[in-house]
Design a protein around this motif. Structure first.
Motif, PDB file in Angstrom:
ATOM      1  N   LEU A  53       0.836  -1.215   0.000  1.00 25.21           N
ATOM      2  CA  LEU A  53       0.000   0.000   0.000  1.00 25.21           C
ATOM      3  C   LEU A  53       0.863   1.255   0.000  1.00 25.21           C
ATOM      4  N   CYS A  54       1.896   1.238   0.863  1.00 19.71           N
ATOM      5  CA  CYS A  54       2.765   2.430   0.990  1.00 19.71           C
ATOM      6  C   CYS A  54       3.519   2.714  -0.307  1.00 19.71           C
ATOM      7  N   ILE A  55       3.857   1.678  -1.066  1.00 17.41           N
ATOM      8  CA  ILE A  55       4.594   1.880  -2.322  1.00 17.41           C
ATOM      9  C   ILE A  55       3.632   2.070  -3.488  1.00 17.41           C
ATOM     10  N   GLY A  56       2.598   1.234  -3.558  1.00 12.79           N
ATOM     11  CA  GLY A  56       1.737   1.188  -4.741  1.00 12.79           C
ATOM     12  C   GLY A  56       0.897   2.429  -4.957  1.00 12.79           C
ATOM     13  N   ILE A  57       0.318   2.977  -3.880  1.00 14.54           N
ATOM     14  CA  ILE A  57      -0.579   4.135  -4.073  1.00 14.54           C
ATOM     15  C   ILE A  57       0.192   5.378  -4.545  1.00 14.54           C
ATOM     16  N   PRO A  58       1.300   5.773  -3.880  1.00 10.56           N
ATOM     17  CA  PRO A  58       2.052   6.922  -4.416  1.00 10.56           C
ATOM     18  C   PRO A  58       2.582   6.678  -5.823  1.00 10.56           C
ATOM     19  N   VAL A 109      -2.225  14.917  -2.302  1.00  6.64           N
ATOM     20  CA  VAL A 109      -2.891  14.474  -1.063  1.00  6.64           C
ATOM     21  C   VAL A 109      -4.322  14.982  -0.975  1.00  6.64           C
ATOM     22  N   HIS A 110      -4.551  16.242  -1.341  1.00 10.35           N
ATOM     23  CA  HIS A 110      -5.869  16.844  -1.121  1.00 10.35           C
ATOM     24  C   HIS A 110      -6.793  16.792  -2.337  1.00 10.35           C
ATOM     25  N   VAL A 111      -6.254  16.507  -3.512  1.00  9.57           N
ATOM     26  CA  VAL A 111      -7.107  16.488  -4.717  1.00  9.57           C
ATOM     27  C   VAL A 111      -7.109  15.105  -5.370  1.00  9.57           C
ATOM     28  N   MET A 112      -5.921  14.644  -5.772  1.00 14.21           N
ATOM     29  CA  MET A 112      -5.877  13.413  -6.562  1.00 14.21           C
ATOM     30  C   MET A 112      -6.254  12.181  -5.739  1.00 14.21           C
ATOM     31  N   LEU A 113      -5.724  12.089  -4.533  1.00 22.61           N
ATOM     32  CA  LEU A 113      -6.010  10.893  -3.727  1.00 22.61           C
ATOM     33  C   LEU A 113      -7.489  10.778  -3.375  1.00 22.61           C
ATOM     34  N   PRO A 114      -8.147  11.846  -2.874  1.00 24.69           N
ATOM     35  CA  PRO A 114      -9.594  11.706  -2.607  1.00 24.69           C
ATOM     36  C   PRO A 114     -10.405  11.433  -3.864  1.00 24.69           C
ATOM     37  N   ALA A 115     -10.009  12.060  -4.995  1.00 24.39           N
ATOM     38  CA  ALA A 115     -10.778  11.871  -6.226  1.00 24.39           C
ATOM     39  C   ALA A 115     -10.653  10.458  -6.775  1.00 24.39           C
ATOM     40  N   THR A 116      -9.540   9.799  -6.482  1.00 25.80           N
ATOM     41  CA  THR A 116      -9.328   8.446  -7.019  1.00 25.80           C
ATOM     42  C   THR A 116      -9.637   7.361  -5.983  1.00 25.80           C
ATOM     43  N   LEU A 117     -10.253   7.743  -4.877  1.00 31.00           N
ATOM     44  CA  LEU A 117     -10.472   6.773  -3.798  1.00 31.00           C
ATOM     45  C   LEU A 117     -11.237   5.518  -4.235  1.00 31.00           C
ATOM     46  N   MET A 139       1.509  -4.568  -8.008  1.00 33.49           N
ATOM     47  CA  MET A 139       1.160  -4.127  -9.366  1.00 33.49           C
ATOM     48  C   MET A 139      -0.339  -3.848  -9.514  1.00 33.49           C
ATOM     49  N   ALA A 140      -1.159  -4.682  -8.881  1.00 30.87           N
ATOM     50  CA  ALA A 140      -2.608  -4.437  -8.951  1.00 30.87           C
ATOM     51  C   ALA A 140      -2.960  -3.097  -8.314  1.00 30.87           C
ATOM     52  N   LEU A 141      -2.339  -2.804  -7.174  1.00 31.36           N
ATOM     53  CA  LEU A 141      -2.573  -1.530  -6.502  1.00 31.36           C
ATOM     54  C   LEU A 141      -2.111  -0.351  -7.350  1.00 31.36           C
ATOM     55  N   THR A 142      -0.912  -0.476  -7.887  1.00 26.73           N
ATOM     56  CA  THR A 142      -0.327   0.617  -8.672  1.00 26.73           C
ATOM     57  C   THR A 142      -1.162   0.918  -9.912  1.00 26.73           C
ATOM     58  N   LEU A 143      -1.512  -0.117 -10.645  1.00 32.90           N
ATOM     59  CA  LEU A 143      -2.224   0.108 -11.902  1.00 32.90           C
ATOM     60  C   LEU A 143      -3.656   0.591 -11.662  1.00 32.90           C
ATOM     61  N   ALA A 144      -4.303   0.101 -10.605  1.00 25.29           N
ATOM     62  CA  ALA A 144      -5.663   0.579 -10.313  1.00 25.29           C
ATOM     63  C   ALA A 144      -5.635   2.058  -9.924  1.00 25.29           C
ATOM     64  N   ALA A 164     -11.192   3.977  -7.111  1.00 25.84           N
ATOM     65  CA  ALA A 164     -10.248   3.127  -7.846  1.00 25.84           C
ATOM     66  C   ALA A 164      -9.181   2.567  -6.914  1.00 25.84           C
ATOM     67  N   VAL A 165      -8.729   3.393  -5.957  1.00 26.81           N
ATOM     68  CA  VAL A 165      -7.723   2.923  -4.989  1.00 26.81           C
ATOM     69  C   VAL A 165      -8.278   1.772  -4.161  1.00 26.81           C
ATOM     70  N   LEU A 166      -9.533   1.909  -3.734  1.00 27.91           N
ATOM     71  CA  LEU A 166     -10.134   0.848  -2.921  1.00 27.91           C
ATOM     72  C   LEU A 166     -10.317  -0.435  -3.733  1.00 27.91           C
ATOM     73  N   THR A 167     -10.688  -0.273  -5.005  1.00 26.64           N
ATOM     74  CA  THR A 167     -10.797  -1.455  -5.871  1.00 26.64           C
ATOM     75  C   THR A 167      -9.433  -2.139  -6.003  1.00 26.64           C
TER      76      THR A 167
END
Length: 280
Positions: free
Chosen positions: A98-103, A191-199, A158-163, A201-204
């Motif tokens: 999670l720490c590597i894939g999401i960023p 942190v304040h725009v892209m991460l919340p907007a992609t939540l 890889m699944a985390l990164t690509l999603a 997809a991130v959760l998937t």
């Protein structure tokens, strides 16, 4: 007069809400009954196959044998200890992923040249079964915990990164324009725009990564000597104890199912569907 006119729509709305709640309760009970009937049929089929002696009991144990093995495993603490060790490895490896894939996914979705290079590599690595990393993991880290955790990380990463990357690429452009107008840049943009907007997809990706990590861990524990659910499964195979094999398989499925139902489904419902208005 006006009071009566206002009470009529309220009463109608309350009646509609009650009808919907009653329908939801009936749907839930119908689903429970359907599941109960399905699993009862499955157990009945199991009993029938054992009773007909289609296979020898050495390779196809009965439900009482499996239940007794489960109870013995719980009584002598071998099963809870194996579950605890496997979950510990999974949480460490999955947390690292999670720490590597999401960023990394956020960067791939934002930086085009990085997506054209590392993004293609990530797609190729995703098609690689995670167990293929095991020989390299043993050579790099030895026969131990680090090797298994490495396989878990590579299974989920890889699944985390690509999603996450796909979530950034599918993000409405209006969000980025509004962020730039409001002066968001640098890490604040991520942190304040892209991460919340992609939540969503991130959760998937997190859900997919968890299942890949779980499978990778079981494969690594099967092949590497140690303690854990996979090792217990391998011990059952070596001892030709099929009741132990089936019991451990049931525990593995139960842990995976509970994780999906009690963690990811609730997260999706509470923090994604309601917030984004995508619930049924």
């Amino acid at each position: 007069m006006n009071t009566v006119a206002h009470q009529a729509p309220s009463a109608a709305l309350a009646a509609i809400a009650q009808t919907k709640a009653r329908k939801d309760r009936l749907d839930r009970w119908r689903i429970y009954a359907m599941r109960l009937a399905f699993f009862a049929s499955l157990i009945g089929l199991w009993h029938a196959l054992v009773w007909l002696e289609v296979w020898d009991e050495m390779i196809f144990p009965s439900l009482p044998q499996v239940t007794e093995t489960l109870w013995l495993g719980i009584s002598d603490q071998s099963l809870p200890a194996a579950i605890a060790i496997s979950l510990q490895r999974l949480l460490i490896g999955y947390g690292l992923a999670l720490c590597i894939g999401i960023p990394l996914g956020l960067l791939l979705g934002r930086v085009r040249w990085l997506n054209e290079t590392f993004g293609m590599l990530a797609m190729g690595l995703q098609a690689l079964p995670s167990i293929c990393w095991l020989p390299l993991a043993v050579l790099w880290f030895g026969l131990g915990e680090s090797a298994m955790i490495f396989v878990v990380v590579m299974g989920a990463l890889m699944a985390l990164t690509l999603a996450t990357r796909d979530g950034v690429k599918n993000m409405p452009p209006l969000y980025m324009r509004a962020a730039h107008v409001l002066g968001a840049s640098g890490w604040r943009l991520y942190v304040h725009v892209m991460l919340p907007a992609t939540l969503p997809a991130v959760l998937t990706g997190a859900k997919l990564g968890w299942s890949f990590a779980w499978r990778s861990l079981m494969a690594a524990e099967l092949l590497l000597v140690g303690v854990g659910l996979g090792s217990l499964l391998e011990r059952g195979r070596e001892l030709h104890d099929m009741s132990l094999v089936v019991a451990v398989m049931m525990v593995i499925m139960f842990v995976g199912l509970m994780t999906d139902r009690w963690l990811f489904s609730r997260l999706e419902q509470r923090f994604v569907h309601r917030r984004w208005g995508t619930s049924a």
